[in-house]
Design a protein around this motif. Structure first.
Motif, short mmCIF file in Angstrom:
data_model
loop_
_atom_site.label_atom_id
_atom_site.label_comp_id
_atom_site.label_asym_id
_atom_site.label_seq_id
_atom_site.Cartn_x
_atom_site.Cartn_y
_atom_site.Cartn_z
N GLY A 73 1.26 -1.08 -0.22
CA GLY A 73 0.44 -0.14 -0.13
C GLY A 73 0.53 1.28 0.18
O GLY A 73 0.76 2.33 -0.71
N ASN A 74 1.57 1.40 0.89
CA ASN A 74 3.00 2.42 0.60
C ASN A 74 3.09 2.65 -0.72
O ASN A 74 3.58 3.60 -1.19
N ASP A 75 3.99 1.66 -1.31
CA ASP A 75 4.28 1.16 -2.45
C ASP A 75 3.47 1.52 -3.92
O ASP A 75 3.98 3.11 -4.48
N MET A 76 2.28 1.97 -3.38
CA MET A 76 0.95 2.58 -3.90
C MET A 76 0.86 3.88 -4.05
O MET A 76 0.96 4.07 -5.17
N ASP A 77 1.03 4.21 -3.04
CA ASP A 77 1.40 5.08 -2.66
C ASP A 77 2.00 6.44 -3.45
O ASP A 77 1.64 7.46 -3.66
N ARG A 80 2.06 5.97 -6.69
CA ARG A 80 0.67 7.04 -7.04
C ARG A 80 0.67 9.11 -7.05
O ARG A 80 0.81 9.04 -7.93
N GLY A 81 2.20 9.42 -6.10
CA GLY A 81 2.43 9.98 -6.56
C GLY A 81 3.22 11.02 -7.29
O GLY A 81 2.74 11.68 -7.45
N VAL A 82 4.00 10.27 -7.61
CA VAL A 82 4.74 9.69 -8.61
C VAL A 82 4.21 10.65 -10.33
O VAL A 82 3.83 11.14 -10.97
N LEU A 83 3.35 9.28 -10.34
CA LEU A 83 2.64 9.41 -11.65
C LEU A 83 1.27 10.99 -11.38
O LEU A 83 1.08 11.26 -12.61
N SER A 84 1.03 11.21 -10.83
CA SER A 84 0.49 12.76 -10.65
C SER A 84 1.53 14.15 -11.02
O SER A 84 1.15 14.52 -11.53
N GLY A 85 2.91 13.51 -10.21
CA GLY A 85 3.36 14.89 -10.80
C GLY A 85 3.34 14.79 -12.28
O GLY A 85 3.71 15.80 -12.68
N THR A 86 4.20 13.58 -12.40
CA THR A 86 3.80 13.41 -14.46
C THR A 86 3.12 13.97 -14.97
O THR A 86 3.27 14.77 -15.68
N MET A 87 1.71 13.95 -14.92
CA MET A 87 0.70 14.09 -15.46
C MET A 87 0.52 15.25 -14.90
O MET A 87 0.04 16.31 -16.03
N ASP A 88 0.36 15.95 -13.84
CA ASP A 88 0.77 17.62 -14.17
C ASP A 88 1.76 18.65 -14.82
O ASP A 88 1.17 19.52 -15.28
N LYS A 89 3.15 17.21 -15.29
CA LYS A 89 3.33 18.35 -15.98
C LYS A 89 3.24 17.75 -17.52
O LYS A 89 3.06 19.49 -18.43
N PHE A 90 2.54 17.28 -17.50
CA PHE A 90 2.31 16.95 -19.00
C PHE A 90 1.29 18.07 -18.97
O PHE A 90 1.16 18.83 -20.36
N LYS A 91 0.37 17.75 -18.19
CA LYS A 91 -0.46 18.65 -18.67
C LYS A 91 0.22 20.67 -18.53
O LYS A 91 -0.92 21.55 -19.90
N MET A 92 0.47 20.92 -18.28
CA MET A 92 1.31 22.30 -18.45
C MET A 92 1.85 22.01 -19.40
O MET A 92 1.97 23.67 -20.48
N VAL A 93 3.12 21.21 -19.96
CA VAL A 93 3.10 20.97 -21.45
C VAL A 93 2.45 21.25 -22.13
O VAL A 93 1.99 21.96 -23.41
N PHE A 94 1.34 20.57 -21.90
CA PHE A 94 0.02 20.37 -23.33
C PHE A 94 -0.68 21.59 -23.21
O PHE A 94 -1.60 22.43 -24.22
N GLU A 95 -0.18 22.85 -22.56
CA GLU A 95 -1.92 23.73 -22.12
C GLU A 95 -1.04 25.15 -22.96
O GLU A 95 -1.96 25.95 -23.41
N LYS A 96 0.52 24.66 -23.11
CA LYS A 96 1.13 26.08 -23.68
C LYS A 96 1.56 26.00 -25.52
O LYS A 96 0.05 24.92 -25.61
#
Length: 121
Positions: A73-77, A80-96
């Motif tokens: 469960g700790n590994d999954m959390d 999830r945090g790493v994936l969420s950060g990556t998705m936020d970066k992708f959103k930022m890139v595609f919004e430009k």
């Protein structure tokens, strides 16, 4: 005829019983019952001991699995945090506004990565 019948009745009633034999057979029967009870108690004690060991083993196994699930469960959390950060970066890139060129760069990187992955596999 009557004496023969009395003898058969008497033999049937007192067959194998001597003086004081009634008390002896009752005592003997009581000893047999006690021996059977002792054997039954010993059998139950053995079964209880086996069940106690078995329940202890089950408890250890459950605790081991709980620790393993907590780590998972700790590994999954963390994932999830790493994936969420990556998705936020992708959103930022595609919004430009220059997202088209960035999208082409990312898509080509993914295609090259997949191509290399399947070729080395």
């Amino acid at each position: 005829m009557n004496s023969r019948r009395d003898r058969n009745t008497r033999t049937a009633l007192f067959d194998g019983i001597e003086e004081g034999g009634i008390r002896s057979s009752s005592s003997y029967s009581h000893e047999i019952d006690e021996q059977e009870n002792e054997r039954a108690i010993d059998g139950l004690q053995d079964r209880v001991a086996i069940l106690k060991r078995l329940s202890g083993d089950i408890n250890e196994e459950v605790e081991t699995h709980n620790r393993m699930l907590d780590r998972m469960g700790n590994d999954m959390d963390t994932s999830r945090g790493v994936l969420s950060g990556t998705m936020d970066k992708f959103k930022m890139v595609f919004e430009k506004k220059s997202s088209r060129s960035m999208f082409t760069l990312v898509a080509s990187f993914v295609v090259i990565f997949l191509l290399i992955y399947y070729l080395t596999r």
